[in-house]
Design an enzyme around this catalytic site. Structure first.
Site, short mmCIF file in Angstrom:
data_model
loop_
_atom_site.label_atom_id
_atom_site.label_comp_id
_atom_site.label_asym_id
_atom_site.label_seq_id
_atom_site.Cartn_x
_atom_site.Cartn_y
_atom_site.Cartn_z
N ARG A 1 -28.39 37.67 -8.70
CA ARG A 1 -27.96 37.31 -7.36
C ARG A 1 -27.04 38.35 -6.76
O ARG A 1 -26.60 38.21 -5.63
CB ARG A 1 -27.18 36.00 -7.46
CG ARG A 1 -27.84 34.86 -6.74
CD ARG A 1 -26.88 33.70 -6.89
NE ARG A 1 -27.25 32.62 -6.06
CZ ARG A 1 -28.06 31.63 -6.42
NH1 ARG A 1 -28.62 31.65 -7.61
NH2 ARG A 1 -28.30 30.65 -5.60
N ARG B 1 -33.41 17.58 0.65
CA ARG B 1 -33.71 17.76 -0.77
C ARG B 1 -33.06 16.67 -1.61
O ARG B 1 -31.92 16.29 -1.39
CB ARG B 1 -33.22 19.12 -1.25
CG ARG B 1 -33.38 19.24 -2.77
CD ARG B 1 -33.28 20.62 -3.27
NE ARG B 1 -32.01 21.25 -2.94
CZ ARG B 1 -31.74 22.50 -3.24
NH1 ARG B 1 -32.64 23.24 -3.85
NH2 ARG B 1 -30.58 23.02 -2.92
#
Ligand code: AP5
Ligand code: MG
Length: 213
Positions: free
Chosen positions: A88, A127
């Site tokens: 990341r 979600r």
């Protein structure tokens, strides 16, 4: 086969990574899932990671890299793996590259799942994630068969703490600053493959399978 999933938070990395893992018989390694599992088990690592996750920030490289290298050194990763949420940052990518170079190895594909920020915010609010197995659903796009219950393991589905709208915006900012440079990093290495993450999940998966062969 060693695959990296790149993309903004909520782009669908986890959804696609699970399907890839199943089809190609390699483990799905998600640093986010590892942190959440540790948090649930109440480990020191989990509590440390939570401080950053709830603030929409990245867990420090030093800690994350240690966890990831430990995980990919395990036996089931011998024939490859699909990394979801790692690397990341550029330093994380460099550590991974060094570790693989020592083994005379390298990453085969970096799949970049592209979704504009506006669509991300909508997805995250809908979600739902399984507390036990980590499977993810969307209340409108990918609903579970029974509301609030995981299709795979029958456990409860929850809204992640870091999916609250204000935290999602912070995660997007962090993504653009720290993670997006990896698109360039892997493009220069010639292994970057872009896929349009706004399509349906089966359509995206078919495109990825076309790339992986
Ligand atoms: P992590 O768990 O990796 O979260 P993330 O990258 O923010 O990504 P998400 O899991 O939110 O999204 P996703 O791309 O997997 O999308 P999904 O498939 O679920 O990391 C969480 C935190 O941990 C980070 O913020 C950080 O603090 C820390 N962390 C983790 N790794 C780290 C690292 N390497 N370094 C430092 N810190 C680290 O899909 C999203 C939703 O959309 C779902 O509801 C899904 O059902 C739906 N959906 C999926 N595909 C489609 C589609 N094609 N159409 C419509 N809906 C879809
Ligand atoms: Mg994920």
């Amino acid at each position: 086969m060693k695959i990296i999933m790149l993309g903004a938070p909520g782009a669908g990395k986890g959804t696609q990574a699970k399907m890839i893992a199943e089809k190609y018989g390699i483990p799905h390694v998600s640093t986010g899932d590892i942190f959440r599992a540790n948090l649930k088990a109440g480990t020191e690592l989990g509590l440390e990671a939570k401080k950053y996750m709830d603030a929409g920030q990245l867990v420090p490289d030093e800690l994350t890299v240690r966890i990831l290298l430990d995980r990919v050194a395990q036996d089931d990763c011998k024939n490859g793996y699909v990394l979801d949420g790692f690397p990341r940052t550029i330093p994380q990518a460099e550590v991974l590259e060094d570790a693989l170079t020592k083994l005379n190895d390298s990453v085969d594909y970096a799949i970049n799942v592209e979704v504009p920020d506006e669509a991300i915010v909508e997805r995250m609010g809908g979600r739902r994630a399984c507390v036990k197995c980590g499977a993810t659903y969307h209340i409108v796009n990918i609903p579970p068969k029974k509301e609030g219950i995981c299709d795979t393991c029958g456990s409860e589905l929850i809204l992640r703490d870091d999916d609250k709208p204000e935290t999602v915006q912070k995660r997007l900012n962090v993504y653009h600053e720290q993670t997006q440079p990896l698109v360039d990093f892997y493009s220069k290495k010639g292994i970057l493959k872009d896929v349009d993450g706004t399509k349906g999940m089966q359509e995206i998966f078919a495109e990825i399978c076309g790339i992986l062969g």
